[in-house]
Scaffold this active site. Structure first.
Site, PDB file in Angstrom:
ATOM      1  N   LYS A   1      43.970  46.331  35.834  1.00 26.21           N
ATOM      2  CA  LYS A   1      43.094  45.431  36.602  1.00 26.21           C
ATOM      3  C   LYS A   1      41.711  46.056  36.645  1.00 26.21           C
ATOM      4  CE  LYS A   1      43.637  41.456  38.769  1.00 26.21           C
ATOM      5  NZ  LYS A   1      44.491  40.339  38.358  1.00 26.21           N
TER       6      LYS A   1
ATOM      7  N   ASP B   1      39.729  36.621  36.790  1.00 28.50           N
ATOM      8  CA  ASP B   1      40.351  36.646  38.115  1.00 28.50           C
ATOM      9  C   ASP B   1      39.316  36.003  39.043  1.00 28.50           C
ATOM     10  OD1 ASP B   1      42.803  37.900  39.602  1.00 28.50           O
ATOM     11  OD2 ASP B   1      41.122  38.479  40.852  1.00 28.50           O
TER      12      ASP B   1
END
Length: 448
Positions: free
Chosen positions: A121, A161
């Protein structure tokens, strides 16, 4: 010293990361008892520590010629079953602890999809809201100047995201291509005419709805004729509403950071088109929906309320699609009292541990994010496959593959929960099944 105490001592301010690890540790205790080799190989101690943490400065110039400096991150958490895979988040709240929690969750989510993807991430504390396209472009190009050293189609494949949509992915990909002089599948969520996959924008929202449908099917129920609470109004919420409408459910709420809309008549296709134009093109606030449709009620955020009134409406289903820890114990109690039957998480870890406990204790069908929202990364994996083969699949083929993956994720979680004596506890099922696959791969590959 137990693992939770260890990480709290080592990184005391990373609250969300502690929460994510705690949930997994609670679930996998019986697995560790049955498999002493996991303990002796220190799998847990290794799985909570990122393989690599990259942090860098991102200087950029706004339209007035002023210089700004943001902080960029990439957490490469675990590559035991494939290249690091996970989104980039651009939001002022981004810090190391939040990204570590997201990367840790991603490891197990990607494992559940059955596709060969590790977990990672990244992102920045940059806020794209209110910025011009040129400012966003300059930021993305500066961000990629550093990130490009650490990613690649066989190493680390980021995606979007919160705050990173098609516009940002395009700017990031363009800069990567210029620097590296190669056109390759290094990012997913690309435009359809330059390597993207059909159904990728829809995948997380669609997948959360497919997972809810699978949970309801275990009780011989369907989504047809139900009313659904949805939070958020971004990509995930929009396409969750689209699929709910298609399957006969009536979305009655949605939200953004300013407040939420309650529309008792429900969002239909025409209203959803308005929402998509409002959020994706005009980048407006949800309050404008109530101006357009006066029968709807807009309620601004009240930070002192201690709960979110969005979750206190009569409904059959709930789809949190906004952000982490948006549902607390009071919100969960309201949903239980209002007899919500199923909750499927489109966001990552949107429910606090106290809320999760209430759902499980009251028999609500609760689909945790690492299982229920795995559709997004699943179609990212399918995009990677199409890029590798230099071909594109039809919308129907990708949607059918997504549906099959979500059906299999549900089956895996349910069967694992049954196997470990906690039927219908999808939290245990998802955590155990995700952990075992990664742990076994780590054992096979030695102490690395």
């Amino acid at each position: 010293m137990d693992i939770l105490e260890l990480i709290k001592n080592r990184d005391p301010n990373e609250r969300e990361f502690h929460q994510a690890v705690s949930e997994v540790v609670d679930s996998i205790k019986p697995v560790l008892d049955r498999n002493p080799e996991y303990r002796s190989a220190r799998i847990l101690e290794r799985i909570v520590e990122p393989e690599r943490v990259i942090m860098f400065r991102v200087p950029w110039v706004d339209d007035d010629g002023d210089v700004h400096v943001n902080r960029g991150f990439r957490i490469e958490m675990n590559s035991a079953i494939g290249p690091y895979k996970g989104g980039l988040r651009f939001h002022p709240s981004v810090n190391l602890g939040i990204l570590k929690f997201l990367a840790f969750e991603q490891v197990f989510k990607n494992s559940l999809t059955s596709l060969p993807m590790g977990g990672g991430k990244g992102g920045s504390d940059f806020d794209p809201k209110g910025k011009s396209d040129m400012e966003v472009m300059r930021f993305c190009q500066s961000f990629m100047m550093e990130l490009c050293r650490h990613i690649g189609p066989d190493t680390d494949v980021p995606a979007g995201d919160i705050g990173v949509g098609a516009r940002e992915i395009g700017f990031l990909f363009g800069m990567y291509k210029k620097i590296r002089n190669e056109f390759t599948g290094v990012l997913t969520g690309k435009g359809l005419n330059w390597g993207g996959s059909l159904v990728r924008p829809e995948a997380t929202g669609y997948g959360a709805v497919y997972f809810a449908a699978e949970m309801l099917d275990t009780k011989s129920k369907t989504l047809d004729g139900t009313a659904s609470l949805v939070s958020g109004s971004g990509n995930v919420a929009q396409f969750a509403m689209e699929k709910l409408i298609e399957l006969g459910s009536k979305p009655i709420t949605f939200s953004d950071s300013s407040g939420y809309i309650y529309d008792e008549k429900g969002v239909d296709r025409e209203k959803l088109d308005f929402i998509m134009n409002l959020k994706n093109v005009r980048r407006g606030r949800v309050s404008e929906y109530a101006d357009k449709y006066p029968e709807a009620v807009y309620t601004p955020v009240n930070p002192d309320a201690g709960f979110n009134p969005l979750w206190n409406h009569k409904a059959d289903c709930a789809f949190p699609c906004a952000t982490q820890n948006e549902i607390n114990d009071k919100d969960a109690a309201h949903m239980v009292a209002n007899k919500v039957k199923v909750l499927s998480e489109g966001a990552n870890m949107p429910t606090t541990p106290e809320g999760v406990e209430l759902f499980l204790n009251n028999g609500l069908l609760y689909g945790p994010g690492k299982a229920a929202n795995a559709g997004g990364v699943s179609v990212s994996g399918l995009e990677m496959s199409q890029n590798s083969m230099r071909l594109g699949w039809s919308r129907e083929e990708v949607d059918q593959r997504l549906k099959a993956i979500m059906k299999n994720v549900h089956k895996t979680c349910k069967e694992t929960a049954d196997q470990y004596g906690t039927p219908f506890n999808y939290v245990n099922g998802a955590n155990i099944a995700g952990f075992v696959k990664v742990a076994d791969a780590m054992l096979d590959q030695g102490i690395v």
